[in-house]
Write a protein that holds these residues in place. Structure first.
Motif: not given
Length: 554
Positions: A359, A379, A381, A460, A462-463, A507-508, A511
């Protein structure tokens, strides 16, 4: 509103130069608490508030709560909240017409004693028939010449609940032959047996608005009753009441134009049918021009105030293109919102030569229009998602996004080249892209080698954070509404005005977004956290507006 060029400012300035009042400037906004405020009301509120401000006066919010059949404390609280949200806080000056019930009743008794009011026993249908038409004068009620003492006794009996509802009314005695229908002995009190949200069952007779309003204004020391143009024909009655009650330095009614916007319903009756008939998601549906709806959709108070300023002073019924409101919103948001990458229709991209399980944190600007908003970490990946529409296997000329064998920049990251396309063997749908990246093309490195024509956004795998997105179109199929009283106006409703896109990826950074927090989703427009459907485990965003005007392209 540009007060210096406003016709009301000029008119009021000229009148105040004659010193007609021994008190300071005071205006009011008198909503009836039987529904929610809309954009047209915002114009009226703004007019009264800024006019008081312009002449160093005070602004009152007074509820016209003289009809217990329709009013509710929930509407009261919502109206107060909406007015404060807009930025027009009346402070301590919040009043209720029902608090003046005794004074208004006593005013009616004074008119009876002067021979200027009488109890009438005509039925509602007979009242209408006796009133006449625009081309024919009305006829005197057979009860018009009742003696004063009899009228006083009957009015007291009305007050004490001695008559059935609608069986008797108190009417002002003016002129049944007047060309102005509002002066043809208008009803000023009627009998209603219902619980009032403030006074309970204390009263069973309630004043009509046209009678109560000038009295309430006089009690509060209002100097200017500023109202929309449809009340112009009511002004003679307003002035008659004040004159007959011998009000010293009476308030003055002055009118301004009524504001509507294209493609939007602002009639309270229509809004009620939409909200309560299941056509929309309640009074705060983001497709409605109610302040609750505009707020939930994501419009800012500043953008609404700017819109009203841009409209300026209007003298008559005016319909303004809704694109102006959206323009004002974009001007407010473009330099103040964080731009994030959100993929509405995800297409998986595997970067085969990027290290597995690695990452990388990239720095991306928060707002390209405003450097002071800084940057954030994003992030990156091996597996990312892009918009499905950003890839074409066999692109047409002029397509500058990703294609088989083609190259594109991932925003803030690297160049990638599509090497292979994976498809569902049964449907032929593209399910995955296999790409390679060029590590020398990392954004921010000052790379000056070859260039690509297109840059696309990504998230990403994973994120990514999952969210639902609500995309709105006009609620009405036409910008010109059908006549309110003729035809089936519901046929104009656009049944495709809401598109719900589930399982979008973003995107996180978003959140932990708070209620009503706004973002720019790159390429998609400006979005706001939906306060009604967002939960602890589910994010929902409403699109406020696209990045560019699309109303006139429909």
């Amino acid at each position: 509103m540009n007060n210096e060029g406003n016709f009301l400012v000029k008119q009021i300035s000229e009148e105040l130069s004659q010193n007609p009042f021994g008190r300071g400037m005071c205006t009011r906004f008198p909503p009836e608490p039987n529904g929610y405020l809309h954009i047209g009301n915002a114009y009226a509120i703004h007019t009264n508030f800024t006019m008081a401000e312009r002449f160093n006066g005070s602004f009152h919010l007074r509820f016209d709560d003289t009809n217990p059949l329709k009013e509710d404390i929930g509407y009261v609280n919502a109206i107060i909240d909406d007015i404060k949200w807009l930025g027009y806080d009346p402070g301590e000056h919040i009043y209720y017409g029902s608090d003046y019930s005794e004074e208004i009743y006593n005013a009616a008794v004074r008119l009876i004693k002067k021979g200027k009011a009488y109890v009438c026993d005509l039925s509602p249908e007979e009242l209408t028939h006796y009133r006449g038409t625009l081309t024919e004068p009305g006829r005197n009620s057979p009860y018009r010449d009742r003696p004063v003492e009899e009228n006083l006794e009957l009015f007291v009996k009305m007050k004490e609940g001695g008559f059935p509802a609608s069986s008797s009314v108190l009417r002002a005695k003016i002129d049944m032959a007047s060309p102005n229908l509002n002066l043809r002995d208008p009803v000023i009190y009627r009998i209603i047996y219902a619980e009032h949200y403030r006074t309970g069952h204390e009263w069973c007779i309630y004043p009509m608005y046209d009678f109560a309003h000038p009295i309430q204004d006089a009690i509060e020391g209002i100097t200017y009753s500023l109202c929309s143009i449809e009340f112009k024909d009511h002004r003679p009655l307003y002035e008659w009441v004040l004159k007959e009650l011998d009000i010293h330095e009476p308030p003055r009614q002055r009118e301004f134009g009524r504001l509507s916007i294209t493609g939007a319903v602002t009639s309270k009756r229509w809004l009620r049918q939409l909200a309560e008939g299941g056509y929309v998601d309640g009074w705060d549906d983001p497709r409605l021009p109610t302040l609750r709806g505009l707020r939930r959709r994501g419009y800012t108070p500043a953008s609404i105030r700017r819109f009203i300023e841009e409209v300026g002073g209007i003298r008559s019924q005016s319909t303004v293109d809704i694109s102006l409101l959206d323009h004002c919103l974009r001007q407010d948001l473009k330099a103040s919102t964080v731009s994030v990458m959100t993929v509405l229709q995800p297409l998986k991209v595997v970067i085969t030569n990027y290290p597995e399980d690695e990452t990388e944190l990239l720095m991306i600007e928060n707002n390209s229009e405003n450097e002071t908003m800084g940057k954030r970490e994003v992030a990156f990946s091996r597996t990312v998602y892009i918009e499905r529409e950003d890839f074409m296997e066999q692109p047409p000329k002029g397509f500058h996004r990703l294609s088989l064998g083609g190259e594109v920049r991932l925003k803030g990251a690297y160049f990638i080249r599509c090497e292979n396309v994976i498809k569902d063997p049964d449907t032929g749908e593209i399910t995955e892209l296999r790409c390679t990246y060029d590590p020398l093309t990392k954004s921010g490195r000052g790379f000056t080698g070859r260039k690509v024509k297109g840059t696309i956004h990504w998230v990403s795998a994973d994120h990514a954070v999952t969210a639902d997105v609500h995309l709105y179109d006009s609620l009405l199929l036409t910008q010109k509404l059908p006549d309110e009283d003729n035809g089936d106006w519901t046929a104009a409703i656009n049944t495709d005005s809401l598109a719900v896109v589930s399982n979008c990826l973003t995107e996180p950074f978003v959140k932990h977004a708070g209620p009503e927090q706004r973002f720019q989703f790159l390429r998609h427009g400006y979005f706001c956290v939906d306060t009604k459907h967002t939960t602890e485990n589910k994010l929902v965003f409403n699109r406020i507006v696209p990045l560019k005007d699309t109303w006139n392209k429909r």
